[in-house]
Write an enzyme that holds these catalytic residues in place. Sequence first.
Site, PDB file in Angstrom:
ATOM      1  N   HIS A 185       0.861  -1.189   0.000  1.00 33.56           N
ATOM      2  CA  HIS A 185       0.000   0.000   0.000  1.00 33.56           C
ATOM      3  C   HIS A 185       0.900   1.243   0.000  1.00 33.56           C
ATOM      4  O   HIS A 185       1.022   1.914   1.025  1.00 33.56           O
ATOM      5  CB  HIS A 185      -0.884   0.028   1.253  1.00 33.56           C
ATOM      6  CG  HIS A 185      -2.026  -0.936   1.257  1.00 33.56           C
ATOM      7  ND1 HIS A 185      -1.908  -2.253   1.633  1.00 33.56           N
ATOM      8  CD2 HIS A 185      -3.340  -0.764   0.940  1.00 33.56           C
ATOM      9  CE1 HIS A 185      -3.087  -2.850   1.553  1.00 33.56           C
ATOM     10  NE2 HIS A 185      -3.974  -1.970   1.132  1.00 33.56           N
ATOM     11  N   GLU A 237      -6.727  -4.802  -5.987  1.00 35.32           N
ATOM     12  CA  GLU A 237      -8.087  -4.218  -5.939  1.00 35.32           C
ATOM     13  C   GLU A 237      -8.247  -3.102  -6.958  1.00 35.32           C
ATOM     14  O   GLU A 237      -8.936  -2.107  -6.717  1.00 35.32           O
ATOM     15  CB  GLU A 237      -8.409  -3.736  -4.511  1.00 35.32           C
ATOM     16  CG  GLU A 237      -8.365  -4.875  -3.512  1.00 35.32           C
ATOM     17  CD  GLU A 237      -8.660  -4.462  -2.062  1.00 35.32           C
ATOM     18  OE1 GLU A 237      -8.941  -3.281  -1.810  1.00 35.32           O
ATOM     19  OE2 GLU A 237      -8.608  -5.360  -1.196  1.00 35.32           O
ATOM     20  N   TRP A 263     -10.267   3.120  -5.124  1.00 33.23           N
ATOM     21  CA  TRP A 263      -9.868   3.787  -3.871  1.00 33.23           C
ATOM     22  C   TRP A 263      -8.370   3.995  -3.768  1.00 33.23           C
ATOM     23  O   TRP A 263      -7.910   4.767  -2.955  1.00 33.23           O
ATOM     24  CB  TRP A 263     -10.411   3.040  -2.643  1.00 33.23           C
ATOM     25  CG  TRP A 263     -10.384   1.534  -2.736  1.00 33.23           C
ATOM     26  CD1 TRP A 263      -9.365   0.722  -2.377  1.00 33.23           C
ATOM     27  CD2 TRP A 263     -11.437   0.679  -3.225  1.00 33.23           C
ATOM     28  NE1 TRP A 263      -9.701  -0.590  -2.608  1.00 33.23           N
ATOM     29  CE2 TRP A 263     -10.964  -0.644  -3.114  1.00 33.23           C
ATOM     30  CE3 TRP A 263     -12.717   0.912  -3.737  1.00 33.23           C
ATOM     31  CZ2 TRP A 263     -11.725  -1.755  -3.507  1.00 33.23           C
ATOM     32  CZ3 TRP A 263     -13.477  -0.179  -4.122  1.00 33.23           C
ATOM     33  CH2 TRP A 263     -12.984  -1.488  -4.008  1.00 33.23           C
ATOM     34  N   TYR A 309     -14.859  -9.000   0.192  1.00 35.42           N
ATOM     35  CA  TYR A 309     -15.236  -9.056   1.611  1.00 35.42           C
ATOM     36  C   TYR A 309     -16.738  -9.253   1.773  1.00 35.42           C
ATOM     37  O   TYR A 309     -17.534  -8.818   0.936  1.00 35.42           O
ATOM     38  CB  TYR A 309     -14.804  -7.755   2.308  1.00 35.42           C
ATOM     39  CG  TYR A 309     -13.328  -7.737   2.593  1.00 35.42           C
ATOM     40  CD1 TYR A 309     -12.830  -8.177   3.807  1.00 35.42           C
ATOM     41  CD2 TYR A 309     -12.417  -7.318   1.620  1.00 35.42           C
ATOM     42  CE1 TYR A 309     -11.461  -8.190   4.068  1.00 35.42           C
ATOM     43  CE2 TYR A 309     -11.053  -7.320   1.867  1.00 35.42           C
ATOM     44  CZ  TYR A 309     -10.576  -7.765   3.100  1.00 35.42           C
ATOM     45  OH  TYR A 309      -9.233  -7.788   3.339  1.00 35.42           O
ATOM     46  N   GLU A 361      -7.770 -11.999  -0.622  1.00 34.87           N
ATOM     47  CA  GLU A 361      -8.225 -11.320   0.606  1.00 34.87           C
ATOM     48  C   GLU A 361      -9.706 -11.570   0.751  1.00 34.87           C
ATOM     49  O   GLU A 361     -10.466 -11.415  -0.211  1.00 34.87           O
ATOM     50  CB  GLU A 361      -8.061  -9.796   0.518  1.00 34.87           C
ATOM     51  CG  GLU A 361      -6.740  -9.239   0.884  1.00 34.87           C
ATOM     52  CD  GLU A 361      -6.732  -7.704   0.884  1.00 34.87           C
ATOM     53  OE1 GLU A 361      -7.654  -7.069   1.438  1.00 34.87           O
ATOM     54  OE2 GLU A 361      -5.792  -7.160   0.303  1.00 34.87           O
TER      55      GLU A 361
HETATM   56  C1  BMA Z   1      -7.140  -1.817   5.345  1.00 33.37           C
HETATM   57  C2  BMA Z   1      -7.312  -1.547   6.832  1.00 33.37           C
HETATM   58  C3  BMA Z   1      -6.400  -0.402   7.193  1.00 33.37           C
HETATM   59  C4  BMA Z   1      -4.947  -0.738   6.793  1.00 33.37           C
HETATM   60  C5  BMA Z   1      -4.879  -1.158   5.321  1.00 33.37           C
HETATM   61  C6  BMA Z   1      -3.492  -1.624   4.922  1.00 33.37           C
HETATM   62  O1  BMA Z   1      -7.987  -2.830   4.920  1.00 33.37           O
HETATM   63  O2  BMA Z   1      -6.985  -2.698   7.556  1.00 33.37           O
HETATM   64  O3  BMA Z   1      -6.467  -0.188   8.591  1.00 33.37           O
HETATM   65  O4  BMA Z   1      -4.107   0.365   7.007  1.00 33.37           O
HETATM   66  O5  BMA Z   1      -5.801  -2.191   5.087  1.00 33.37           O
HETATM   67  O6  BMA Z   1      -3.066  -2.744   5.651  1.00 33.37           O
END
Ligand code: BMA
Length: 371
Positions: A124, A187, A192, A258, A295
Site C-alpha cells: 500500500h 483491488e 480507492w 469481503y 483477501e
Molecule cells: C485496510 C485496513 C487499514 C490498513 C490497510 C493496509 O484494509 O486494515 O487499517 O491500514 O488495510 O493494511
Amino acid sequence: MFKRIVLLLLIGPTALMAQIDRKATRETKNLYNSLKQLRQKGVLFGQQDALAYGLNKDGSRWVGDPGRSDIKTLTGEHPAVVGHDLGHLELDSLVNLDGVPFEKIRQSIVETYRRGGVNTISWHPNNPLDFTKTTWDKGDSTIHRILTDRTNRKSYEKTLDRLADFFRSLKGPEGEYIPVIFRPYHEHTGNWFWWGAGQVTPEEYKAFWRFTVDYLRKKRKVHNLLYAYSTDYFGDEAHYLERYPGDQYVDILGFDYYHRNAPQSNTTFIETTRRMVGTIRELGQQRGKVWALTETGLDQLPEPTWWTSIIQPIVQDSGLSYLLVWRNGRADHFFGPYPGQASAEDLRKLVGSGTILLEQGVARENIYSKR
Ligand code: BMA
C-alpha cells in the site's frame, strides 16, 4: 519426438510458461509447483500480519510476542500463509503503514519460511509522485505521469529499488533467496487507490504492471517472486481480464472480496464469491496458473458459524490454492477469531473438516525443496 509434439499440442504453449520467471530460483519454482499440487489436499489458510500482532481475550492488543499468532492460540498451528505489507517502505520509514517494523516483517518472513510456511506481500504505497499523499490518494493521474515523463519514471525506479533491496534481503539458512508471493497494485477494479480503475486506463495499468515486473526481474535481478494479480469485485470474465497484463506477467490469479452486511447478504455473498472463484478457476485451468482468494473476511465476525456456513461452501472443491483473511488490527477491526470470540469454535470445526490446511499440513510437504 512425436509424443512430445502431441503433448505440446495438448497442454498448449501458455501452460508451459505458467510460471513466468524462467530464472526464478529453485525454491521459487518449487513453491509454485507445490501450490498446484497441494490444492488436492486442501486450501491453504492465511492471515495478514498473523504473527505481528493480534487480540487478547479481553479485546486488548498484543504486539510482537515471539512465536504467537491468534490462529495458533486457537488451533495449535500458525496459518499456512502469512501476509505482510510493505506500504511506507518507499518513505524510508522504519515501520509500515500499520506500525509493523520492517525488520520484524523480514524476521517473520524468514521464520515462516524456515517452518515451511508461505509468505505473501501486498503493498500500500503512498502516492509515489507526492509522498505526502497516502495510498488512497486519487485524481493525480500518477501512473500516466510516471509512464509518460522520464523524470517521474526515474524517480519511481528509486521506489522500486527499495522494494528490490527488500526482496533481495530475504535469505534462508543456506543463503538462498526466500520466495514470496508479491501482490502489487491490488483491488484495481475498485476506485480507492491511486492505481484504481477511475484513475488509470486499462492500457496504462497493464503497461505499469509490466514495467514493474520487468524492472524488478531484469534490471534488479529479483528472482524470488511469484506475482499475484488480484482484482476486487468483478462482474464477469471480461471485466476480470480488462486490466490483465498477460500470461507472461502473472503467476497467480486472485481477487479480493469481503463479506459485508451479514446476515442479510449471507446467501448473495456465497453465490457471488463462488461465481468469481469459478471464473478464476476456469482461467487458471486454461492457462496452467494457480488461483487464490487473495483477501476476504467479515469484519468483527458477528456470524458464529461464518467459517463452516459461509467460507466452507465457497472454498471446498474450488481448487483454490489459498485464501487469506485480513488482519486482527483492533477490537473493532479484525477478521480472524481470537480466544473467546464468537466464531472461534467454528474455525476449529473448519480446520477439523480437512477443507483447509494450516502451517503443519504444509510444512510436512517440504514445499521449497522437492518437485
Ligand atoms: C485496510 C485496513 C487499514 C490498513 C490497510 C493496509 O484494509 O486494515 O487499517 O491500514 O488495510 O493494511
